[in-house]
Enzyme design. Structure first.
Site, PDB file in Angstrom:
ATOM      1  N   CYS A   1      35.986 -17.661 -21.108  1.00  0.00           N
ATOM      2  CA  CYS A   1      34.523 -17.653 -21.094  1.00  0.00           C
ATOM      3  C   CYS A   1      34.018 -19.088 -21.000  1.00  0.00           C
ATOM      4  CB  CYS A   1      33.981 -16.921 -22.315  1.00  0.00           C
ATOM      5  SG  CYS A   1      33.306 -17.953 -23.588  1.00  0.00           S
ATOM      6  N   GLU A   2      33.027 -19.280 -20.169  1.00  0.00           N
ATOM      7  CA  GLU A   2      32.562 -20.645 -19.940  1.00  0.00           C
ATOM      8  C   GLU A   2      31.680 -21.164 -21.074  1.00  0.00           C
ATOM      9  OE1 GLU A   2      30.660 -20.333 -16.128  1.00  0.00           O
ATOM     10  OE2 GLU A   2      28.670 -20.364 -17.019  1.00  0.00           O
ATOM     11  N   HIS A   3      31.354 -20.310 -22.024  1.00  0.00           N
ATOM     12  CA  HIS A   3      30.541 -20.777 -23.148  1.00  0.00           C
ATOM     13  C   HIS A   3      31.376 -21.317 -24.295  1.00  0.00           C
ATOM     14  CE1 HIS A   3      27.756 -17.605 -21.318  1.00  0.00           C
ATOM     15  NE2 HIS A   3      27.368 -18.796 -20.907  1.00  0.00           N
ATOM     16  N   HIS A   4      32.561 -20.738 -24.501  1.00  0.00           N
ATOM     17  CA  HIS A   4      33.401 -21.167 -25.625  1.00  0.00           C
ATOM     18  C   HIS A   4      34.807 -21.582 -25.200  1.00  0.00           C
ATOM     19  CE1 HIS A   4      30.353 -18.358 -27.262  1.00  0.00           C
ATOM     20  NE2 HIS A   4      30.269 -19.277 -28.209  1.00  0.00           N
TER      21      HIS A   4
ATOM     22  N   GLN B   1      31.499 -12.956 -17.364  1.00  0.00           N
ATOM     23  CA  GLN B   1      31.971 -11.690 -16.782  1.00  0.00           C
ATOM     24  C   GLN B   1      31.039 -11.141 -15.704  1.00  0.00           C
ATOM     25  OE1 GLN B   1      33.309  -8.720 -19.636  1.00  0.00           O
ATOM     26  NE2 GLN B   1      32.876  -7.078 -18.168  1.00  0.00           N
TER      27      GLN B   1
ATOM     28  N   HIS C   1      36.029 -10.098 -25.192  1.00  0.00           N
ATOM     29  CA  HIS C   1      35.779 -11.542 -25.236  1.00  0.00           C
ATOM     30  C   HIS C   1      36.201 -12.071 -26.593  1.00  0.00           C
ATOM     31  CE1 HIS C   1      32.965 -11.816 -21.648  1.00  0.00           C
ATOM     32  NE2 HIS C   1      33.379 -10.569 -21.697  1.00  0.00           N
TER      33      HIS C   1
ATOM     34  N   CYS D   1      35.559 -14.758 -27.857  1.00  0.00           N
ATOM     35  CA  CYS D   1      34.476 -15.465 -28.554  1.00  0.00           C
ATOM     36  C   CYS D   1      33.672 -14.489 -29.404  1.00  0.00           C
ATOM     37  CB  CYS D   1      33.578 -16.216 -27.572  1.00  0.00           C
ATOM     38  SG  CYS D   1      32.924 -15.240 -26.242  1.00  0.00           S
TER      39      CYS D   1
END
Ligand SMILES: [Zn+2]
Length: 209
Positions: free
Chosen positions: A91-94, A132, A160, A162
Site C-alpha cells: 500500500c502506498e500509504h504505509h 487497490q 491490507h 495496514c
C-alpha cells in the site's frame, strides 16, 4: 515522450544502494534498535534486496506483456476469465503488504492473449506502491487499450496489512474493488456470467462497479 523523460530523470536521481541501506539503518534507529548489533547487521542489505523484488514492477512495461496477441481462435467469442490470480503488493500509504487475488476477464473481439499474460499483467502492477482501487483500474484499462476487446472486467479482493496489523486492527477484513468496461458494464447478463464464474454472484456482491 514526457513520460519517458520523467522516468529517465527519476532513474538519474535514484539513490545508490548504499544510500538505500543507510535509510534502512535510520529506520532501525528510529524504531529504537541498534543497526550495529549482530542480528541486524545484514538487515539493511536484505531489506534493499527485498525491495528490488517487491517493486520490480517499475521496470516492466505492462503494454509489452500484451503485445503478442493471437487471432487464430477458431471463432471463439465467449468470455475468457482467469480467476484467483494471487498477488502481493504494497500500500502506498504505509508501505506494508496488501495480499489478495485478482479475477480478470474479457470478451474478445478477434484477438486474445496467452492466459499467463493476464497473471503477469496483474503482477507488474502489484509490484509497485499501490492503492487497490488504482490497481484495479490500471489492469482493466491496460487490457482494454491493448486488446480492444468487447469488454473487460477486473475484480480484486485483498487484505491490507495496514488495517490488520496497525491502526484499526481489524483482521479478516477484505476490500473488494471492481472495474467493468464495455459489455461487462452495459450488459447485465455478461456481468452476471462473469460474477458467477468468479463466485461472486448474488446481491451486494460488488460495492463499486
Ligand atoms: Zn495502508
Amino acid at each position: 515522450m514526457a513520460k519517458a523523460k520523467a522516468a529517465a530523470a527519476r532513474e538519474a536521481a535514484r539513490p545508490t544502494r548504499e544510500e538505500a541501506e543507510e535509510a534502512v539503518r535510520t529506520m532501525i534507529r528510529w524504531a529504537r534498535d541498534d543497526p550495529a548489533r549482530e542480528g541486524l547487521r545484514d538487515t539493511p542489505a536484505r531489506v534493499v534486496r527485498a525491495y528490488e523484488e517487491f517493486f520490480a514492477g517499475y521496470l516492466q512495461d505492462p503494454n509489452e506483456i500484451l503485445q503478442r496477441t493471437f487471432s487464430e481462435v477458431g471463432g471463439y467469442d465467449e468470455m475468457i476469465v482467469m480467476t484467483d490470480i494471487r498477488f502481493e503488493s504494497h500500500c502506498e500509504h504505509h508501505m506494508v503488504p496488501v495480499i489478495g487475488k485478482a479475477h480478470v476477464g474479457y470478451l474478445p473481439d478477434q484477438r486474445v492473449v496467452g492466459i499467463s499474460k493476464l497473471a503477469r499483467l496483474v503482477e507488474v502492477y502489484a509490484r509497485r506502491l499501490q492503492v487497490q482501487e488504482k490497481m484495479t483500474v490500471q489492469i482493466a484499462d491496460c487490457l482494454q487499450k491493448a486488446l480492444k476487446p468487447k469488454g473487460v472486467a477486473v475484480v480484486i479482493e485483498a487484505a491490507h496489512q495496514c488495517m490488520t496489523t496497525r491502526g484499526v486492527h481489524k483482521p479478516g477484513v477484505g476490500l473488494v474493488t471492481s472495474r467493468m468496461v464495455g459489455a461487462f458494464r452495459d450488459d447485465p447478463s455478461t456481468r452476471r456470467e462473469f460474477l458467477a464464474v468468479i463466485g461472486r454472484s448474488g446481491a451486494g456482491a460488488l460495492p463499486n462497479t
